[in-house]
Scaffold this motif. Structure first.
Motif, PDB file in Angstrom:
ATOM      1  N   ALA A  68     -48.905 -58.777 -24.432  1.00  0.00           N
ATOM      2  CA  ALA A  68     -50.269 -59.147 -24.807  1.00  0.00           C
ATOM      3  C   ALA A  68     -51.197 -59.066 -23.593  1.00  0.00           C
ATOM      4  CB  ALA A  68     -50.297 -60.553 -25.402  1.00  0.00           C
ATOM      5  N   TYR A  69     -50.750 -59.626 -22.479  1.00  0.00           N
ATOM      6  CA  TYR A  69     -51.622 -59.622 -21.301  1.00  0.00           C
ATOM      7  C   TYR A  69     -51.744 -58.237 -20.689  1.00  0.00           C
ATOM      8  CZ  TYR A  69     -53.816 -60.529 -16.895  1.00  0.00           C
ATOM      9  OH  TYR A  69     -54.699 -60.472 -15.850  1.00  0.00           O
ATOM     10  N   PHE A  70     -50.621 -57.603 -20.414  1.00  0.00           N
ATOM     11  CA  PHE A  70     -50.676 -56.321 -19.721  1.00  0.00           C
ATOM     12  C   PHE A  70     -51.115 -55.186 -20.645  1.00  0.00           C
ATOM     13  CE2 PHE A  70     -48.004 -58.715 -16.748  1.00  0.00           C
ATOM     14  CZ  PHE A  70     -48.683 -58.440 -15.569  1.00  0.00           C
ATOM     15  N   GLY A  71     -51.044 -55.422 -21.958  1.00  0.00           N
ATOM     16  CA  GLY A  71     -51.657 -54.458 -22.876  1.00  0.00           C
ATOM     17  C   GLY A  71     -53.162 -54.423 -22.678  1.00  0.00           C
ATOM     18  N   VAL A 231     -64.241 -57.661 -22.737  1.00  0.00           N
ATOM     19  CA  VAL A 231     -63.307 -56.757 -23.412  1.00  0.00           C
ATOM     20  C   VAL A 231     -61.847 -57.127 -23.113  1.00  0.00           C
ATOM     21  CG1 VAL A 231     -62.583 -54.359 -23.689  1.00  0.00           C
ATOM     22  CG2 VAL A 231     -65.006 -54.902 -23.392  1.00  0.00           C
ATOM     23  N   HIS A 232     -61.545 -57.353 -21.840  1.00  0.00           N
ATOM     24  CA  HIS A 232     -60.167 -57.691 -21.467  1.00  0.00           C
ATOM     25  C   HIS A 232     -59.663 -58.940 -22.200  1.00  0.00           C
ATOM     26  CE1 HIS A 232     -57.092 -58.389 -17.967  1.00  0.00           C
ATOM     27  NE2 HIS A 232     -56.509 -58.174 -19.123  1.00  0.00           N
ATOM     28  N   PRO A 233     -60.352 -60.072 -22.121  1.00  0.00           N
ATOM     29  CA  PRO A 233     -59.848 -61.251 -22.846  1.00  0.00           C
ATOM     30  C   PRO A 233     -59.843 -61.070 -24.358  1.00  0.00           C
ATOM     31  CG  PRO A 233     -62.003 -61.691 -21.869  1.00  0.00           C
ATOM     32  CD  PRO A 233     -61.532 -60.399 -21.296  1.00  0.00           C
ATOM     33  N   PHE A 234     -60.771 -60.282 -24.893  1.00  0.00           N
ATOM     34  CA  PHE A 234     -60.786 -60.051 -26.343  1.00  0.00           C
ATOM     35  C   PHE A 234     -59.529 -59.318 -26.793  1.00  0.00           C
ATOM     36  CE2 PHE A 234     -61.741 -57.212 -29.937  1.00  0.00           C
ATOM     37  CZ  PHE A 234     -62.034 -58.162 -30.905  1.00  0.00           C
ATOM     38  N   ILE A 235     -59.135 -58.288 -26.036  1.00  0.00           N
ATOM     39  CA  ILE A 235     -57.925 -57.548 -26.387  1.00  0.00           C
ATOM     40  C   ILE A 235     -56.706 -58.453 -26.296  1.00  0.00           C
ATOM     41  CG2 ILE A 235     -56.406 -55.656 -25.684  1.00  0.00           C
ATOM     42  CD1 ILE A 235     -58.926 -54.204 -24.672  1.00  0.00           C
ATOM     43  N   VAL A 236     -56.630 -59.258 -25.243  1.00  0.00           N
ATOM     44  CA  VAL A 236     -55.503 -60.185 -25.086  1.00  0.00           C
ATOM     45  C   VAL A 236     -55.497 -61.199 -26.227  1.00  0.00           C
ATOM     46  CG1 VAL A 236     -54.474 -61.943 -23.611  1.00  0.00           C
ATOM     47  CG2 VAL A 236     -55.443 -59.871 -22.585  1.00  0.00           C
ATOM     48  N   TYR A 237     -56.669 -61.684 -26.607  1.00  0.00           N
ATOM     49  CA  TYR A 237     -56.799 -62.646 -27.706  1.00  0.00           C
ATOM     50  C   TYR A 237     -56.235 -62.068 -29.009  1.00  0.00           C
ATOM     51  CZ  TYR A 237     -59.085 -65.726 -31.126  1.00  0.00           C
ATOM     52  OH  TYR A 237     -59.347 -66.590 -32.174  1.00  0.00           O
ATOM     53  N   VAL A 238     -56.608 -60.840 -29.308  1.00  0.00           N
ATOM     54  CA  VAL A 238     -56.132 -60.196 -30.539  1.00  0.00           C
ATOM     55  C   VAL A 238     -54.626 -59.973 -30.490  1.00  0.00           C
ATOM     56  CG1 VAL A 238     -56.244 -58.093 -31.939  1.00  0.00           C
ATOM     57  CG2 VAL A 238     -58.351 -59.106 -31.043  1.00  0.00           C
TER      58      VAL A 238
END
Length: 305
Positions: A68-71, A231-238
């Motif tokens: 999730a994070y490194f994605g 963008v970075h935290p949003f992707i991790v959130y999803v």
């Protein structure tokens, strides 16, 4: 809001010290470069070594948490690099610096105190698990990307083997295998150098910011700031909550980690290779400046604190 402001204030304070010292002539550009070289060649490797040598990793790795994070890291790194190259016409190495600036989080000065304040002891385990591998992975990948531009694989391998960051990762991993760990006298040498990494790096960045400013990189710095804080935290959130279904506390830690502003290591990488310095320093300064508003946003979304 006040507590978050107080968290980011020391970052600006140390950058301002370097900026003003250069402005009034107490420090010159050569001093700033020398300070950056010290941090990159000695202080950061000692910090990485200490982190890895003392880290406690679980026997069963939380792969969903890592992915999730490194994605999110991978996506914003690629986006920033492509945007920098195609829209802003930077060189390949500058593009790598831009990508690193968008993906690397300021964990020490912002991430750790913010996450511990939001989640307390419950957030400590996922936080320090991520810290244990974050800096080594990010610095190693960034080094490979920069060193690999137009260079033969043998030369790349030789440079990596002798690179201070990679050496620190290898030695830190080996130190974990020592029964009883390193003796106290060794830590008495390593700890002071590691502790100097963050303040010296921020002061050196202030010197560089006085020298280079934002230059023509204001638009790119703004783009990187959006990628880093939103963008970075949003992707991790999803990924964390809707793909891998990580426990809420672990997911929140990953999101807040991603929502931290650009880390100082992007500037150190740029200074090391004398390329993209304005991009890195401008992105760090701008993302740190807007971190107050974005942090409040993500704390609200997560319902943390």
């Amino acid at each position: 809001m006040l507590s978050v402001f107080l968290l980011v204030l020391p970052i600006f304070g140390l950058i301002a010290v370097g900026f003003l010292a250069r402005f009034v002539g107490l420090l010159n550009d050569r001093t700033g470069q020398g300070l950056s070289d010290f941090v990159y060649a000695l202080a950061i490797p000692c910090l990485i070594f200490r982190t890895l040598a003392k880290a406690t990793l679980p026997e069963v790795q939380p792969w969903g948490y890592w992915l999730a994070y490194f994605g999110g890291v991978a996506v914003v790194w690629v986006l920033a690099t492509v945007i920098a190259r195609r829209l802003f016409g930077v060189t390949e190495t500058e593009g790598a610096v831009a990508g690193f600036s968008a993906a690397q989080s300021n964990t020490v000065l912002v991430g750790i105190p913010l996450i511990l304040k939001a989640y307390g002891d419950e957030g400590a385990v996922p936080l320090f698990l991520l810290i244990a591998i974050h800096l080594p992975i990010m610095m190693t990948v960034a080094t490979i990307l920069v060193e690999g531009r137009g260079t033969s694989p043998l030369t790349i391998a030789r440079r990596l083997i002798t690179h201070p960051i990679v050496i620190a990762v290898i030695l830190g991993s080996l130190a974990r295998l020592l029964p009883g760990g390193l003796p106290d006298v060794a830590w008495a040498l390593i700890n002071p150098i590691a502790e100097a990494a963050v303040p010296c790096a921020l002061i050196a960045m202030g010197v560089a910011l006085r020298r280079y400013g934002f230059g023509e990189g204001l638009g790119l710095a703004s783009t990187i700031t959006v990628l880093k804080l939103l963008v970075h935290p949003f992707i991790v959130y999803v990924l964390a909550l809707h793909v891998f279904q990580i426990p809420p506390t672990w997911a929140g830690v990953a999101v807040l980690f991603a929502a931290s502003p650009s880390g100082i290591n992007a500037y150190l990488l740029a200074e090391r290779y004398r390329c993209g310095i304005a991009i890195a320093s401008g992105s760090i300064a701008m993302s740190t400046g807007f971190a107050l508003a974005s942090t409040i946003l993500w704390l609200t979304v997560l319902g943390a604190g």
